[in-house]
Design an enzyme around this catalytic site. Structure first.
Site: not given
Length: 214
Positions: A88, A194, A196
């Site tokens: 990001c 992202h 994750e």
């Protein structure tokens, strides 16, 4: 062998750390994952992850405010050639400049600027938030192995890194026109989305990064 997730005050890093810890265990490399702001740990790490959220200028100043941290990143990433993953705003910081309300110098590792997303369709909301399909560009990147074109990943952003060199673009997403979703050069890789938060696809990317030997 250690993975350093760089903590420079950019937000809660726990979800990223948990994802890297999980995949380190699942693929059997069992590399310790450390969330750290200590320059000596960053300089000594075998892999570096730079997350980020919020405004480019705030993140850039936060990074510069920790004495020795930027020098440690340069030592590990540019001098020693350790694999680097920007996430990001962590990816955006690789650029030469951020143009978010004010012009602020980035790390200068990828030629290009961070600029506002300008979708051709005015009905599309900013920030760009949610799931989008990836379109892969250029030669297959090792960190994107087994992540096919059309894979959905999760974005939350209003600005994008626009590289000066097309060859540095690994993937884009369509949001009223192409938006840069991933960049890569040498031992550097970054995702605007992202990993994750991108479920199985994101975990695959993390696993690939943990075994990547650029």
């Amino acid at each position: 062998m250690t993975v350093a997730i760089v903590d420079y005050g950019s937000g809660n890093l726990r979800s990223a750390a948990k994802a890297f810890e999980r995949m380190s265990g699942e693929i059997g490399c069992n590399e310790p994952v450390r969330v750290t702001s200590r320059p000596e740990e960053v300089a000594a790490a075998d892999r570096i992850v730079l997350p980020g959220q919020g405004a480019f200028a705030d993140c850039r100043r936060g990074l510069g405010a920790i004495d020795g941290l930027e020098d440690a990143l340069v030592e590990a990433v540019l001098v020693r050639g350790r694999p680097f993953f920007g996430i990001c705003v962590g990816m955006q910081l690789m650029a030469e400049r951020g143009r978010e309300f004010e012009t602020v110098a980035g790390l200068g590792w990828i030629a290009g600027d961070v600029v506002a997303i300008e979708p051709a369709d005015p009905s599309l909301k900013i920030p760009h938030m949610g799931w989008n399909e990836l379109e892969l560009h250029g030669a297959p990147h090792p960190v994107f192995a087994d992540v096919p074109a059309g894979t959905h990943v999760y974005f939350v952003h209003s600005f994008e890194l626009r590289p000066a060199e097309q060859r540095d673009i690994v993937a884009t997403a369509d949001y009223g026109g192409p938006v840069v979703a991933a960049v890569g050069r040498g031992n550097l890789v970054g995702t605007q989305f992202h990993p994750e938060k991108s479920q199985a696809a994101g975990l695959r990317l993390i696993a690939n990064f943990l075994t990547w030997r650029p």
